[in-house]
Structure formats: structure tokens, C-alpha cells
Enzyme design. Structure first.
Site, PDB file in Angstrom:
ATOM      1  N   ARG A  21      21.189  51.763  53.139  1.00  0.00           N
ATOM      2  CA  ARG A  21      21.277  51.064  51.851  1.00  0.00           C
ATOM      3  C   ARG A  21      19.949  51.020  51.090  1.00  0.00           C
ATOM      4  O   ARG A  21      19.909  50.654  49.919  1.00  0.00           O
ATOM      5  CB  ARG A  21      21.815  49.643  52.074  1.00  0.00           C
ATOM      6  CG  ARG A  21      23.299  49.622  52.370  1.00  0.00           C
ATOM      7  CD  ARG A  21      23.742  48.316  53.009  1.00  0.00           C
ATOM      8  NE  ARG A  21      23.361  48.246  54.419  1.00  0.00           N
ATOM      9  CZ  ARG A  21      23.566  47.181  55.188  1.00  0.00           C
ATOM     10  NH1 ARG A  21      24.129  46.098  54.684  1.00  0.00           N
ATOM     11  NH2 ARG A  21      23.201  47.196  56.453  1.00  0.00           N
ATOM     12  N   LYS A  28      13.786  52.568  56.972  1.00  0.00           N
ATOM     13  CA  LYS A  28      13.697  51.222  56.376  1.00  0.00           C
ATOM     14  C   LYS A  28      12.488  50.433  56.880  1.00  0.00           C
ATOM     15  O   LYS A  28      11.761  49.829  56.081  1.00  0.00           O
ATOM     16  CB  LYS A  28      14.980  50.441  56.669  1.00  0.00           C
ATOM     17  CG  LYS A  28      14.937  49.003  56.158  1.00  0.00           C
ATOM     18  CD  LYS A  28      16.296  48.374  56.094  1.00  0.00           C
ATOM     19  CE  LYS A  28      16.834  48.002  57.453  1.00  0.00           C
ATOM     20  NZ  LYS A  28      18.121  47.289  57.345  1.00  0.00           N
ATOM     21  N   THR A  84      23.453  49.054  67.592  1.00  0.00           N
ATOM     22  CA  THR A  84      22.453  48.097  68.087  1.00  0.00           C
ATOM     23  C   THR A  84      22.592  47.857  69.592  1.00  0.00           C
ATOM     24  O   THR A  84      21.597  47.656  70.282  1.00  0.00           O
ATOM     25  CB  THR A  84      22.569  46.763  67.328  1.00  0.00           C
ATOM     26  OG1 THR A  84      23.950  46.352  67.297  1.00  0.00           O
ATOM     27  CG2 THR A  84      22.074  46.891  65.898  1.00  0.00           C
ATOM     28  N   GLY A 145      27.172  39.825  59.815  1.00  0.00           N
ATOM     29  CA  GLY A 145      28.179  39.505  60.816  1.00  0.00           C
ATOM     30  C   GLY A 145      28.486  38.013  60.787  1.00  0.00           C
ATOM     31  O   GLY A 145      27.585  37.187  60.670  1.00  0.00           O
ATOM     32  N   ARG A 335     -15.608  54.657  43.771  1.00  0.00           N
ATOM     33  CA  ARG A 335     -14.825  55.521  44.670  1.00  0.00           C
ATOM     34  C   ARG A 335     -15.374  55.454  46.095  1.00  0.00           C
ATOM     35  O   ARG A 335     -16.417  54.858  46.348  1.00  0.00           O
ATOM     36  CB  ARG A 335     -14.822  56.935  44.109  1.00  0.00           C
ATOM     37  CG  ARG A 335     -13.983  57.016  42.823  1.00  0.00           C
ATOM     38  CD  ARG A 335     -14.140  58.341  42.134  1.00  0.00           C
ATOM     39  NE  ARG A 335     -13.912  59.455  43.027  1.00  0.00           N
ATOM     40  CZ  ARG A 335     -14.329  60.703  42.797  1.00  0.00           C
ATOM     41  NH1 ARG A 335     -15.018  60.975  41.693  1.00  0.00           N
ATOM     42  NH2 ARG A 335     -14.089  61.670  43.654  1.00  0.00           N
ATOM     43  N   ALA A 425     -35.241  60.564  27.194  1.00  0.00           N
ATOM     44  CA  ALA A 425     -33.858  60.642  26.728  1.00  0.00           C
ATOM     45  C   ALA A 425     -33.419  62.092  26.611  1.00  0.00           C
ATOM     46  O   ALA A 425     -34.171  62.944  26.152  1.00  0.00           O
ATOM     47  CB  ALA A 425     -33.730  59.945  25.377  1.00  0.00           C
TER      48      ALA A 425
HETATM   49  C1  UD1 Z   1      23.354  43.738  62.338  1.00  0.00           C
HETATM   50  C2  UD1 Z   1      24.380  42.893  63.092  1.00  0.00           C
HETATM   51  C3  UD1 Z   1      24.959  41.869  62.148  1.00  0.00           C
HETATM   52  C4  UD1 Z   1      23.871  40.997  61.582  1.00  0.00           C
HETATM   53  C5  UD1 Z   1      22.800  41.864  60.921  1.00  0.00           C
HETATM   54  C6  UD1 Z   1      21.600  41.044  60.567  1.00  0.00           C
HETATM   55  C7  UD1 Z   1      25.272  44.443  64.749  1.00  0.00           C
HETATM   56  C8  UD1 Z   1      26.441  45.262  65.161  1.00  0.00           C
HETATM   57  N1  UD1 Z   1      25.400  43.759  63.620  1.00  0.00           N
HETATM   58  O1  UD1 Z   1      24.077  44.421  61.325  1.00  0.00           O
HETATM   59  O2  UD1 Z   1      25.903  41.050  62.846  1.00  0.00           O
HETATM   60  O3  UD1 Z   1      24.399  40.092  60.649  1.00  0.00           O
HETATM   61  O4  UD1 Z   1      22.345  42.886  61.832  1.00  0.00           O
HETATM   62  O5  UD1 Z   1      20.666  41.864  59.938  1.00  0.00           O
HETATM   63  O6  UD1 Z   1      24.275  44.415  65.451  1.00  0.00           O
HETATM   64  N2  UD1 Z   1      19.137  49.800  64.887  1.00  0.00           N
HETATM   65  C9  UD1 Z   1      18.661  50.602  65.911  1.00  0.00           C
HETATM   66  N3  UD1 Z   1      19.487  51.540  66.463  1.00  0.00           N
HETATM   67  C10 UD1 Z   1      20.763  51.703  66.059  1.00  0.00           C
HETATM   68  C11 UD1 Z   1      21.252  50.891  65.023  1.00  0.00           C
HETATM   69  C12 UD1 Z   1      20.415  49.935  64.452  1.00  0.00           C
HETATM   70  O7  UD1 Z   1      17.517  50.466  66.315  1.00  0.00           O
HETATM   71  O8  UD1 Z   1      21.440  52.577  66.631  1.00  0.00           O
HETATM   72  C13 UD1 Z   1      18.249  48.784  64.298  1.00  0.00           C
HETATM   73  C14 UD1 Z   1      17.986  48.971  62.829  1.00  0.00           C
HETATM   74  O9  UD1 Z   1      16.819  49.763  62.626  1.00  0.00           O
HETATM   75  C15 UD1 Z   1      17.776  47.557  62.327  1.00  0.00           C
HETATM   76  C16 UD1 Z   1      18.590  46.731  63.288  1.00  0.00           C
HETATM   77  O10 UD1 Z   1      18.848  47.540  64.412  1.00  0.00           O
HETATM   78  O11 UD1 Z   1      16.420  47.134  62.408  1.00  0.00           O
HETATM   79  C17 UD1 Z   1      19.885  46.274  62.664  1.00  0.00           C
HETATM   80  O12 UD1 Z   1      20.619  47.410  62.288  1.00  0.00           O
HETATM   81  P1  UD1 Z   1      21.459  47.432  60.957  1.00  0.00           P
HETATM   82  O13 UD1 Z   1      22.122  48.733  60.859  1.00  0.00           O
HETATM   83  O14 UD1 Z   1      20.664  46.947  59.824  1.00  0.00           O
HETATM   84  O15 UD1 Z   1      22.574  46.345  61.346  1.00  0.00           O
HETATM   85  P2  UD1 Z   1      23.488  45.569  60.372  1.00  0.00           P
HETATM   86  O16 UD1 Z   1      24.604  46.442  59.975  1.00  0.00           O
HETATM   87  O17 UD1 Z   1      22.681  44.966  59.300  1.00  0.00           O
HETATM   88 CA    CA Z   2      20.460  44.692  58.816  1.00  0.00          CA
END
Ligand code: UD1
Ligand code: CA
Length: 465
Positions: A21, A28, A84, A145, A335, A425
Site C-alpha cells: 500500500r 516499507k 506473519t 485485524g 559543502r 583588486a
Molecule cells: C497485521 C495483522 C493485523 C494487524 C496489523 C497491525 C496478521 C495476519 N495481521 O496485518 O491483525 O491489525 O498487522 O499492523 O498478522 N511481514 C513479514 N513477513 C511476511 C509478512 C509480513 O515480515 O511474510 C511483516 C511486515 O513487514 C510488517 C508486519 O509483518 O512489518 C505486518 O505485516 P503487514 O502485511 O503489514 O500485516 P497487516 O496486513 O497490516
Molecule cells: Ca501493517
């Protein structure tokens, strides 16, 4: 408390996602707020809990993310971003210990405070449960969530998987969790991908743990911290809050900020007391400002160190040093490699690069000075220019103590001007001037073809001419 009651903390920061997004070519967590990458804020808050280890799960643009991580963290590579839950599984693969608390922090919550993390862990310990999740009821829960708590079971439903009734729930998951190590290991083994994204959701672990050993929520105290960053509008909102926090801290420490609305000070900057920051000023990177300075208006300093009592107005500094009591501006460009001595001056419409200006020396008007050393108490007349570049090499100019150059002096480097020399000068100096001598005149004469100007071209030009 005895050590037995205080289990070790292992922290995991989730930073492998792309951040779709953001609509960005950069991951990000690499986007900065007040000069610092987003992920470093979460790491900073975690540090106050003194965890045994802080693992950062990297994946998307792993090399770049890794390069910006502080040395007290350990990157763990999640090759494919399968959710996650999968990310935490990868991190757990690097933790051998069997007991302790696993603190999991999403990398996109830059405003989460150390107080909140501490409160979450404290709640987890005192409730003696398998999992604790940070929740809040922000004015707009869109995209987050939803958290449904019932008799020791906490269920989290992603918005895209939620029923109409579940979407009505205002309580949301902020992506911060404390788990018992054995409980989360067990639960992650049981995750399934039966959701709209086909991912392994960490959030499903809460329900699994709740059914076996109880899970609870911990409510966020200050809603400001619930400003998570998923797109650039949210990035700007979070940065605005951080910017105001930074300004407030400086003001409380004795810095006057005339117009906080137009003043941008990055998280890394230091400022001494009784310094006044005027409107439209940007202080960035490793900039350090002493006490009793006046900075601004409309000044932009990056990695620039300013001594006590100096003033810098309407100017730009990049990797420069400004001595105590020195005056810079208006409309000066300092600089990299510029070092201005105590009580020196670089005035209007001057550009200075890789140059040392000695104590009490002045470059007051309309000069370019590059690759030069100026001694003490020298004065460069208006329009004095160093010709430091002959088209191939950069050459140095050395100007002694107490030197005076007249207006429009050209110094053709390499050249050395002895102490106390006086240049008339308009003089064009292409030979060393001994100490204490007066030199005048303009030695310019035609000597040969200019570079790149061959005979054929000249003939054509003359014909056209
Ligand atoms: C997640 C939560 C959601 C919560 C929100 C808060 C889950 C399934 N959902 O959703 O309930 O309200 O965060 O911000 O966890 N990331 C990884 N590896 C992955 C996927 C994500 O490291 O495979 C990291 C992302 O870089 C990020 C964080 O996990 O920092 C959250 O991932 P994101 O995709 O933003 O989760 P949300 O859909 O926002
Ligand atoms: Ca998020």
C-alpha cells in the site's frame, strides 16, 4: 523479583514485507520518519526492555534493510513472504532456548513506546498466560485485524476475512505480542493457510494458544501510538507526531523554537541550550548545534556541526563545521569538508568546499573557495575566487595569516599566498606570492588552444563567423 520470575526476553521485529500500500519501489520499513528508517523506531523501543536478543526478519530488499540495522540486532532472512506466522517461524528457527518470552513487534508501528512494550510484557508475566496481544479502539479501525476476546481465548480476524458483524468490532490488533516460547513454537506448528490471502497468519496462533493455555489482551494507554503506517498518508501523520515530539523535547531542554510548524529537526540532531531556531529551518542527520546559537530562518543543515554562539542564516550546510562565534550567511552554501574557525565569517552568496577558514578570517561576499586553507585573520575581498579545478585535477590554494585579497581576485591553484601578503583588486594570481608582498595585475594572455578546440573546428567557426 528473582530471576526465575523474570524470564529472558527474545524480541522479533517483522520487517520482511513489501508494504504494497506504500506504492513504492522501496520496502516499507526503509521509509524514514524524521530521518530514521521506520523499523529502527520499533528496535529503539525494544532496546529499553534489555532483551537477550533482537532478531529482525528481513526479506523484501533484505540487503538494504540489513544495512541500516543497528549492531545490537540480528537479521534473519525470510526468503518468501508467506505471512506473519511464517515470519515468526523463521525467527524461531534461530532461537534454541526453550524458555522465555517471545516479544513480536510489527516493524510498521514507529510510535509504539517503550512504556507500552514494557506494559505488554508486564501484563503477560503477571497474568501468567501463553500469549498477550496489544489492542486499542482507534477512531478508524479500517484495515486492521479485529480482536474478539472471550474467556481466556483471543480470536483475531483480518478485515478481509471478517463477517459483517465481526467488522463492527472496534477493538483492533496493533501487531505487538508477547508469547511464551514453548506455546508459540507449538502453535506455529499448527497454523494453516485457510484464509483469503493463503498466508500463515501469526494472529491465528492467539486462538490456538488461548484454547490450550489462555491468552489475554493488553490495552494501549495512549491512542497516538496506534498510528501504524501502511500508506504514505499514514506515514506523514506518524512523522508529524514524531516531529512534534522531537521539537517538544528540545524546547523542554532549553532550545527556543520560534515556529514549530515550519521547523524540521531529525531524531538524530543535538542542540545546546539557549539556542534559537528560526522559522523554516531543517536540521538533519548528524547535525550538532552548540549553545547560544541562532539558526535560521530558512536554513538547511545536514551532518553539520556548529559551535557555541555561532549564527547561520538563510544558508545550506552539508558535512561542514562552523566554529564558535562564527557567522554564516545570508545565502551561503557550505559543502563537505568545510571547517570554519572561531569567530570567522562566510557571508552573502559564498560557496565554500573542502576548505579550512582560520580563526577570525572572513570571506564576506560573493566568493567561491574550494580546496583551500586560509590562515587566521585573513580577509578575502568581494568576489575572490579560487580556480581549484583545471579541468582534470583539483588543486589546493594556501592562504597564510593576515592576508588581504582585493575584490575580484582570482587565485589559480595550486598557489600559495604568504602571511601578510596583499593582493590588488582584480589580480589574477597564478604564482606563489611571498609573505608581506603586494601583488597586482592580470597576467592573462593567449598561450595555446583551449582543450577540445581543434583547428578544423576553429576554421569552420571562422567561416561561419
Ligand atoms: C497485521 C495483522 C493485523 C494487524 C496489523 C497491525 C496478521 C495476519 N495481521 O496485518 O491483525 O491489525 O498487522 O499492523 O498478522 N511481514 C513479514 N513477513 C511476511 C509478512 C509480513 O515480515 O511474510 C511483516 C511486515 O513487514 C510488517 C508486519 O509483518 O512489518 C505486518 O505485516 P503487514 O502485511 O503489514 O500485516 P497487516 O496486513 O497490516
Ligand atoms: Ca501493517
Amino acid at each position: 523479583m528473582t530471576p526465575a520470575e523474570n524470564p529472558p526476553i527474545y524480541a522479533v521485529v517483522l520487517a520482511a514485507g513489501k508494504g504494497t500500500r506504500m506504492r513504492s519501489n522501496r520496502a516499507k520499513v526503509l521509509h524514514t520518519l524524521c530521518g530514521v528508517p521506520m523499523v529502527n523506531y520499533a528496535i529503539g523501543a525494544i532496546r529499553s526492555l534489555s532483551p537477550e536478543r533482537t532478531l529482525v526478519v528481513v526479506g523484501h530488499q533484505a540487503e538494504e534493510v540489513r544495512a541500516g540495522l543497528p549492531p545490537d540486532t540480528e537479521p534473519v532472512l525470510q526468503e518468501e513472504q508467506l505471512g506473519t506466522g511464517h515470519a515468526v517461524r523463521v525467527a524461531l528457527g534461530a532461537i534454541e532456548e526453550e524458555d522465555g518470552i517471545l516479544l513480536v513487534v510489527n516493524g510498521d508501528g514507529p510510535l509504539i513506546s517503550d512504556r507500552t512494550l514494557g506494559g505488554l510484557v508486564e501484563r503477560h508475566r503477571s497474568a501468567d498466560v501463553g500469549a498477550t496481544v496489544l489492542v486499542a479502539e482507534p477512531p478508524d479501525p479500517t484495515g486492521l485485524g479485529r480482536v474478539i476476546e472471550d474467556a481466556g481465548v483471543v480470536r483475531i480476524v483480518e478485515e478481509r476475512d471478517a463477517t459483517v458483524e465481526e467488522r463492527e468490532v472496534r477493538q483492533v490488533n496493533l501487531g505487538l505480542y508477547a508469547f511464551g516460547l514453548p506455546e508459540i513454537r507449538d502453535a506455529l506448528g499448527k497454523l494453516e493457510t485457510d484464509n483469503s490471502q493463503g498466508e500463515l497468519y501469526l494472529t491465528d496462533a492467539l486462538e490456538i494458544i488461548g484454547r490450550e493455555s489462555r491468552a489475554v489482551t493488553y490495552r494501549l494507554k495512549d491512542l497516538e501510538e496506534a498510528n501504524l503506517v501502511n500508506d504514505r498518508a499514514q506515514l506523514a501523520r506518524a512523522e508529524e507526531i514524531l516531529r512534534r515530539r522531537i521539537l517538544d523535547a528540545h524546547m523542554r531542554a532549553g532550545v527556543t523554537v520560534r515556529d514549530p510548524v515550519s521547523t524540521h529537526i531529525e531524531a538524530t540532531v543535538e542542540i545546546g541550550r539557549d539556542t534559537v531556531i528560526l522559522p523554516g529551518t531543517f536540521l538533519r542527520g548528524e547535525t550538532k548545534i552548540g549553545a547560544d546559537c541562532v539558526i535560521g530562518p530558512s536554513t538547511d543543515l545536514l551532518d553539520t556541526v556548529v559551535g557555541d554562539g555561532a549564527s547561520v542564516e538563510h544558508s545550506v550546510g552539508r558535512g561542514a563545521g562552523v566554529g564558535a562565534g562564527a557567522k554564516v550567511g545570508p545565502f551561503t552554501y557550505l559543502r563537505p569538508g568545510t571547517i570554519l574557525g572561531t569567530d570567522s565569517k562566510v557571508g552573502a552568496y559564498c560557496e565554500v568546499k573542502n576548505t579550512k577558514v582560520g580563526d577570525g578570517s572572513k570571506v564576506p561576499h560573493l566568493s567561491y573557495v574550494g580546496d583551500t586553507e586560509i590562515g587566521e585573520r585573513s580577509n578575502l575581498g568581494a568576489g575572490t575566487i579560487t580556480a581549484n579545478y583545471d579541468g582534470v585535477n583539483k588543486n589546493r590554494t594556501r592562504i597564510g595569516d593576515g592576508v588581504f585579497t582585493g575584490v575580484n581576485t582570482s587565485l589559480i591553484a595550486p598557489v600559495t599566498i604568504g602571511d601578510g601578503a596583499y593582493l590588488g583588486a582584480g589580480s589574477v594570481i597564478n604564482k606563489d606570492i611571498p609573505p608581506g608582498k603586494l601583488a597586482v595585475g592580470m597576467p592573462a594572455r593567449v598561450i595555446r588552444d583551449a582543450p577540445g578546440n581543434d583547428k578544423q573546428k576553429r576554421t569552420r567557426d571562422e567561416t561561419e563567423g
